[in-house]
Scaffold this motif. Structure first.
Motif, PDB file in Angstrom:
ATOM      1  N   ASP A   3       0.813  -1.216   0.000  1.00  0.00           N
ATOM      2  CA  ASP A   3       0.000   0.000   0.000  1.00  0.00           C
ATOM      3  C   ASP A   3       0.850   1.270   0.000  1.00  0.00           C
ATOM      4  O   ASP A   3       0.329   2.378  -0.108  1.00  0.00           O
ATOM      5  CB  ASP A   3      -0.984   0.020   1.178  1.00  0.00           C
ATOM      6  N   THR A   4       2.182   1.102   0.111  1.00  0.00           N
ATOM      7  CA  THR A   4       3.102   2.240   0.201  1.00  0.00           C
ATOM      8  C   THR A   4       4.325   1.988  -0.679  1.00  0.00           C
ATOM      9  O   THR A   4       4.840   0.865  -0.720  1.00  0.00           O
ATOM     10  CB  THR A   4       3.569   2.442   1.657  1.00  0.00           C
ATOM     11  N   TYR A  96      -1.753   4.436  -4.098  1.00  0.00           N
ATOM     12  CA  TYR A  96      -0.714   4.128  -3.108  1.00  0.00           C
ATOM     13  C   TYR A  96      -0.274   5.375  -2.350  1.00  0.00           C
ATOM     14  O   TYR A  96      -0.377   6.493  -2.863  1.00  0.00           O
ATOM     15  CB  TYR A  96       0.516   3.517  -3.796  1.00  0.00           C
TER      16      TYR A  96
END
Length: 202
Positions: A3-4, A96
């Motif tokens: 997610d990052t 993201y």
């Protein structure tokens, strides 16, 4: 599930000619890249010395060169920033959390911003939740503290974070901290191939 994404800057977004600065400095009278210059560079990239102190240090190593010539030689490493990479980032930020972590100095960043123009630079920076330059945070990669600084400040899950850098020593440290990594090869790979190379699912 990632997610990052934490990105490096040089040779990920902006293309570099890593030999250009040394070649240009040699033409101005530098015999070779030596310990004094390496230490000067490291201090500058950590923000331990000012731009003026750096230029004075460079002038001591190459006394016959003008400050303008030294600055131009130092900045010759910076080539171009292809528009398609900015466009890709703008799409990526919708899905993201994005961060930038770069070993760099204020001379190079000032030159980059001037080279691409204020609008382009602003649009680039706005793609990220936060931009971290080594000269501002006082830590350089591959020091693990550089990564931990971002992880702790933003409460990131390392297993859900992807780190992209062109230097293996940097991706090795990120991997040791639990991140997923892509050690990108400049000239052969492009950051916009993130999905094509199945590093991230579509």
């Amino acid at each position: 599930m990632i997610d990052t994404i934490i990105f490096d800057f040089g040779d990920v977004f902006i293309n570099l000619d890593k030999q250009a600065s040394l070649t240009a400095l040699k033409k101005l009278g530098l015999p070779s890249w030596n310990e004094d210059l390496e230490e000067l560079n490291q201090q500058f990239e950590r923000g331990k010395i000012t731009e003026v102190q750096f230029m004075i240090g460079l002038k001591k190593l190459i006394p016959n060169a003008s400050i303008d010539d030294l600055r131009a030689a130092w900045n010759s490493v910076l080539i171009d920033f292809p528009l398609h990479r900015l466009e890709f980032l703008e799409l990526l930020k919708r899905k993201y959390r994005l961060f930038l972590l770069s070993n760099t100095d204020e001379i190079h960043i000032s030159k980059f911003e001037h080279k691409v123009g204020a609008t382009f630079a602003r649009e680039f920076y706005q793609c990220f939740e936060k931009v971290y330059f080594s000269f501002e945070i006082g830590i350089r990669k591959p020091d693990p503290e550089a990564f931990k600084y971002i992880i702790n400040k933003h409460d990131l899950s390392t297993k859900r974070t992807l780190f992209i850098d062109d230097k293996k020593e940097n991706t090795d440290i990120a991997a040791s901290l639990g991140m997923q990594v892509w050690n990108i090869t400049p000239g052969k790979e492009d950051v916009v191939e993130l999905f094509d190379r199945k590093i991230l699912p579509r």
